[in-house]
Design a protein around this motif. Sequence first.
Motif, short mmCIF file in Angstrom:
data_model
loop_
_atom_site.label_atom_id
_atom_site.label_comp_id
_atom_site.label_asym_id
_atom_site.label_seq_id
_atom_site.Cartn_x
_atom_site.Cartn_y
_atom_site.Cartn_z
N SER A 169 10.27 14.29 -5.30
CA SER A 169 10.94 13.93 -6.50
C SER A 169 9.95 13.51 -7.48
N ILE A 170 8.98 12.75 -7.19
CA ILE A 170 7.82 12.27 -8.34
C ILE A 170 7.30 13.87 -8.59
N GLU A 171 6.65 14.45 -7.97
CA GLU A 171 6.17 15.75 -8.45
C GLU A 171 7.10 16.57 -9.38
N ASP A 172 8.36 16.62 -8.82
CA ASP A 172 9.43 17.36 -9.76
C ASP A 172 9.61 16.81 -11.02
N ALA A 173 9.79 15.51 -11.02
CA ALA A 173 10.10 14.62 -12.52
C ALA A 173 9.06 14.92 -13.30
N THR B 158 0.66 -1.05 -0.01
CA THR B 158 -0.02 0.13 -0.05
C THR B 158 0.81 1.32 -0.03
N HIS B 159 2.16 1.06 0.39
CA HIS B 159 3.04 2.40 0.38
C HIS B 159 3.56 2.39 -0.82
N THR B 160 3.56 1.80 -1.68
CA THR B 160 4.28 1.36 -3.01
C THR B 160 4.10 3.00 -3.87
N THR B 161 5.16 3.55 -4.28
CA THR B 161 4.81 4.73 -5.00
C THR B 161 4.92 4.77 -6.62
N PHE B 162 5.42 3.62 -7.19
CA PHE B 162 5.75 3.61 -8.29
C PHE B 162 5.36 2.28 -8.85
N ILE B 163 5.32 1.73 -10.20
CA ILE B 163 5.10 0.52 -10.89
C ILE B 163 6.06 0.14 -11.59
N PRO B 164 6.71 -0.65 -11.55
CA PRO B 164 8.05 -1.33 -12.33
C PRO B 164 7.54 -1.41 -13.73
N LEU B 165 8.49 -1.38 -14.63
CA LEU B 165 8.29 -1.43 -16.19
C LEU B 165 7.96 -3.16 -16.20
N MET B 166 6.97 -3.24 -17.41
CA MET B 166 6.66 -4.33 -17.96
C MET B 166 7.64 -4.62 -18.80
N ILE C 248 10.66 3.84 -11.38
CA ILE C 248 11.73 3.89 -10.31
C ILE C 248 11.43 4.86 -9.16
N ASP C 249 11.43 4.65 -8.04
CA ASP C 249 11.16 5.64 -6.76
C ASP C 249 11.95 4.80 -5.64
N ASP C 250 13.34 5.03 -5.82
CA ASP C 250 14.28 4.05 -4.79
C ASP C 250 14.54 5.00 -3.90
N TYR C 251 14.46 4.69 -2.41
CA TYR C 251 15.26 5.34 -1.30
C TYR C 251 16.22 4.70 -1.05
N ILE C 252 17.65 5.29 -1.03
CA ILE C 252 19.00 4.75 -1.12
C ILE C 252 19.39 4.57 0.47
N SER C 253 19.73 3.41 0.86
CA SER C 253 20.24 3.22 2.16
C SER C 253 21.58 3.55 2.16
N THR C 254 22.05 4.19 3.41
CA THR C 254 23.39 4.69 3.63
C THR C 254 23.73 4.13 4.70
N GLN C 255 25.15 3.77 4.89
CA GLN C 255 25.66 3.40 6.13
C GLN C 255 26.56 4.57 6.83
N SER D 197 25.17 13.08 -0.58
CA SER D 197 25.02 11.66 -0.91
C SER D 197 23.57 11.64 -1.32
N VAL D 198 23.26 10.87 -2.39
CA VAL D 198 21.91 10.54 -3.09
C VAL D 198 20.95 9.75 -2.13
N ALA D 199 19.79 10.39 -1.88
CA ALA D 199 19.06 9.72 -0.75
C ALA D 199 17.70 8.94 -1.68
N ARG D 200 17.36 9.85 -2.49
CA ARG D 200 16.17 9.25 -3.43
C ARG D 200 16.27 9.52 -4.80
N ILE D 201 15.88 8.75 -5.95
CA ILE D 201 15.87 8.80 -7.10
C ILE D 201 14.58 8.28 -7.78
#
Length: 1205
Positions: free
Chosen positions: A1139-1143, A959-967, A1028-1035, A1009-1013
Amino acid sequence: MNFEGLDPGLAEYAPAMHSALDPVLDAHLNPSLLQNVELDPEGVALEALPVQESVHIMEGVYSELHSVVAEVGVPVSVSHFDLHEEMLWVGSHGGHATSFFGPTLERYSSFQVNGSDDIRQIQSLENGILFLTKNNLKYMARGGLIIFDYLLDESEDMHSLLLTDSSTLLIGGLQNHILEIDLNTVQETQKYTVETPGVTIMRQTNRFFFCGHTSGKVSLRDLRTFKVEHEFDAFSGSLSDFDVHGNLLATCGFSSRLTGLACDRFLKVYDLRMMRAITPLQVHVDPAFLRFIPTYTSRLAIISQSGQCQFCEPTGLANPADIFHVNPVGPLLMTFDVSASKQALAFGDSEGCVHLWTDSPEPSFNPYSRETEFALPCLVDSLPPLDWSQDLLPLSLIPVPLTTDTLLSDWPAANSAPAPRRAPPVDAEILRTMKKVGFIGYAPNPRTRLRNQIPYRLKESDSEFDSFSQVTESPIGREEEPHLHMVSKKYRKVTIKYSKLGLEDFDFKHYNKTLFAGLEPHIPNAYCNCMIQVLYFLEPVRCLIQNHLCQKEFCLACELGFLFHMLDLSRGDPCQGSNFLRAFRTIPEASALGLILADSDEASGKGNLARLIQRWNRFILTQLHQDLQELEVPQAYRGAGGSSFCSSGDSVIGQLFSCEMENCSLCRCGSETVRASSTLLFTLSYPEGSNSDKTGKNCDFAQVLKRSICLEQNTQAWCDNCEKYQPTIQTRNIRHLPDILVINCEVNSLKEADFWRMQAEVAFKMAIKKHSGEISKNKEFALADWKELGSPEGMLMCPSIEELKNVWLPFSIQMKMTKNKGLDVCNWTDGDEMQWGPARAEEEHGVYVYDLMATVVHILDSRTGGSLVAHIKVGETYHQRKEVSEGVTHQQWYLFNDFLIEPIDKHEAVQFDMNWKVPAILYYIKRNLNSKYNLNIKNPIEASVLLAEASLARKQRKTHTTFIPLMLNEMPQVGDLVGLDAEFVTLNEEEAELRSDGTKSTIKPSQMSVARITCVRGQGPNEGIPFIDDYISTQEQVVDYLTQYSGIKPGDLDAKISSKHLTTLKSTYLKLRFLIDIGVKFVGHGLQKDFRVINLMVPKDQVLDTVYLFHMPRKRMISLRFLAWYFLDLKIQGETHDSIEDARTALQLYRKYLELSKNGTEPESFHKVLKSLYEKGRKMDWKVPEPEGQTSPKNAAVFSSVLAL
């Protein structure tokens, strides 16, 4: 201090009656006080009272030492021992302050603080004294000058102050609040409400603030919030005084009786550990003041107003024998204080007299007092005698009258001629870094001399030569200016000058006129840039690394392959290895080897860069060897599995660099142990005692190399035959030579440096003899001659003298494997025949020729801390790919100094002036190496990386998914549009300084550092829907999430608590790399910064940036929010960015651009649109009007298709 229980007769002392200038003797004054004081008709003398010579002070027992009159007839209201100097301060009821110096109480200063109100408390600070009156706080210097005068409200009635730290002050009084004053700004910072009004005494410990109230209560308050933590109801009448020491609180005061208030002879004592009262202490005097005087024990001093003083322990019984009597001149004691050293007690009475009691003849008020400044005596009447024989005698001590006559020292013009000193030349470093604003030049201070000091030549001989251009031969004792000229400009450490536009206006082309890519140096641990370039220009390594791809999140081989791909695509623009260095910092072995430098060490050059880069060289080869040995990878990442590189179980790094060896250990018992091993590089081992041989014995590089490869040494080792450690002879024999010979020079001390210097001098003398009569003294190569320099014909040309200096290293060496497992090494030149047969018999005879391919050197520059550069011989295949010129077949040496790249003469690569240019690493490669390997690159990234993948977040729901991967039927094709936007977080803040002209200079930019693409479909039925709506994990630790601009909140990047679609940076990077390689066109706003932080190199024809589409030359850039409002009537980026809004908005703006410009066919009409855009922006100050109802593309009808899908 509460005065309700004092003698009613004190009410007769009105401040107006006791002016300091009133000569009339007060009726209350004791006549005996004035027995040695003379009164004259003009005023009353206020000299100190003499102390009888018979006064004897017994050590350890308090006795009166001195008495002094502060102000005749005016009661003393407060006394205070100065905490910084040996002084005692006294304030009177008339508002007058007086200070006395030392135990003799010599008058130091005396001045009026307030004209009408009495001084109620005094507090000493480092630079002055604070005086508190009824509604005024005054800060004055010890001499009487006012520093500040802070007026309080007229309704205030202040009684106490407390200095909480060096710049914060609390003031309390009879009102129901306490004020907090900042002494730096002299402003009220807080107003704390007090439930029980009337705070007349305040104390502080490391646990609480203690406030004494007129109602008889003592409240304990929190140090941070000032809230009441505990409260003691000490006395029913009023509180007179209290003090705190350790865990004890002692109070004295008045109790209510039928006849009124009466002084209570029971001291209330409280234990602060249990917060309760303990047994009251009965004393034999009427306590008005009390203080803890902790010396050997925590004893209390209890003082009565009549002058009786008793010492007792707070938890014991009071002894009448411990009472002594102070003889006040007036009827009452008005004030009491204890010095910080506990050696002195001060009493002030109602007649203006101050009594000093001490426990030693020469007491000190403070443990460590600074020296007190006294006024200089007047020298007009009595001038000291002057000794004319002293050259340094200041003649200005003689007062000279003003005269208009001609002085004897005024020479006539005929006998004198002006000879001004010639100004020295401006430092070359200042001229190099100077920027002009108008006709004024600004440059950073090189800090080579003391501030505001210019050296002048004082001798005639100095004018014969310019001392600034002289370079001493020895580096010892060399000044920084000659050192700067010693290091050639192209070898100096290069830095990026940041402006308010960042890197956009920095001219990298000034430093690099080639089409090869440099590397930016501002990233942490970027000292390895030169070694990255060396590995890149090894053709087999470049192809091998780019064919590799694995599933490990932090794989150095994968990240290095991505970086090599960027270097391939670049057309002279610099790249940065941020992702590679990010993975490098996560490798535990790198940290264990000390390869991770702190920012401060890297900036100051504290680390030994030569040793560091040699350790890094060994580490990277070992790490790549291990990474490439893992052959079993998932099919989605398998693209290079069929390459000829992976023909065996060993990695190709092992095939290229590994040297198989036999290590033989021979014990003195005769037993020999042989074991096989391999190494990826060799370390030079220099002959012993080479530094002591001053005769200049020739020692070829080939001999030293052979000694280092076939190393023989004596050491302690375990012998199985003897069953103990024995001295053994260990030798190393070579089984198989590597294709790439890597050598660490290990020039880490003066001994090795002197060896290189001596061998270069011997080689120079031998070369002079060999080429005598053939050397051209001044040979210069033009730019067109670079082609000849790299050709075999060029090698046969006669070298110049300059080319032979500081050269010991050969360009080529020849190695031969002998039948008895021996190794023969010799220097080899193209002009000589091979000593062991022709080149075509290489495999049969085991003869190999190695050519020098790269040298990494350490530049010694004390001004910048040193740097690392590389000389690299770039092959013809690299020139062909970069299209330097058509039909390029030659090789060329280049200098790589971060983003500075410059062609050099081949001799410069082997010339090492050990004063500033020290060799660190050498790379020799077998001749015709590239012909042995398949150099084809097959892109290992496949389309499957775009398919659906699992999230790293544990709490992520569908339910939290903000994107639909390509077919599969939606896979992008060449030329397809993709909307892109990225959000970032800050890992390190920006470092900047303010120049003298007021402009800001960025020393080091913030590390992002990139956090969301987010990638959005640009065409088709699902246009505008993200795939694609990926949040980037960082250590790494995030300093600032930039939530207002990025929409990223703390926890979004944490896999344990995030509800977002969380992935690794590598996973998302592969998706973007696939889109770039497939040829899609990215649409976005400010994509240049996005791709830079993501660390991607995208061809310019694949980028459609709306920030440049809607931009007029020499005008400001326009924000996406303003463009969306102006052209699309959308109000975006309300509270935060998305980022979805801006793109999606950038895609719509691009469609609008095509509509307005008729697909780019009508530039003039679009220019008019831009003109009106800029006019509207200037009128509105580029601000979007506040929306009545927030609308966003996220709420548009196009987004409803996401829910339908």
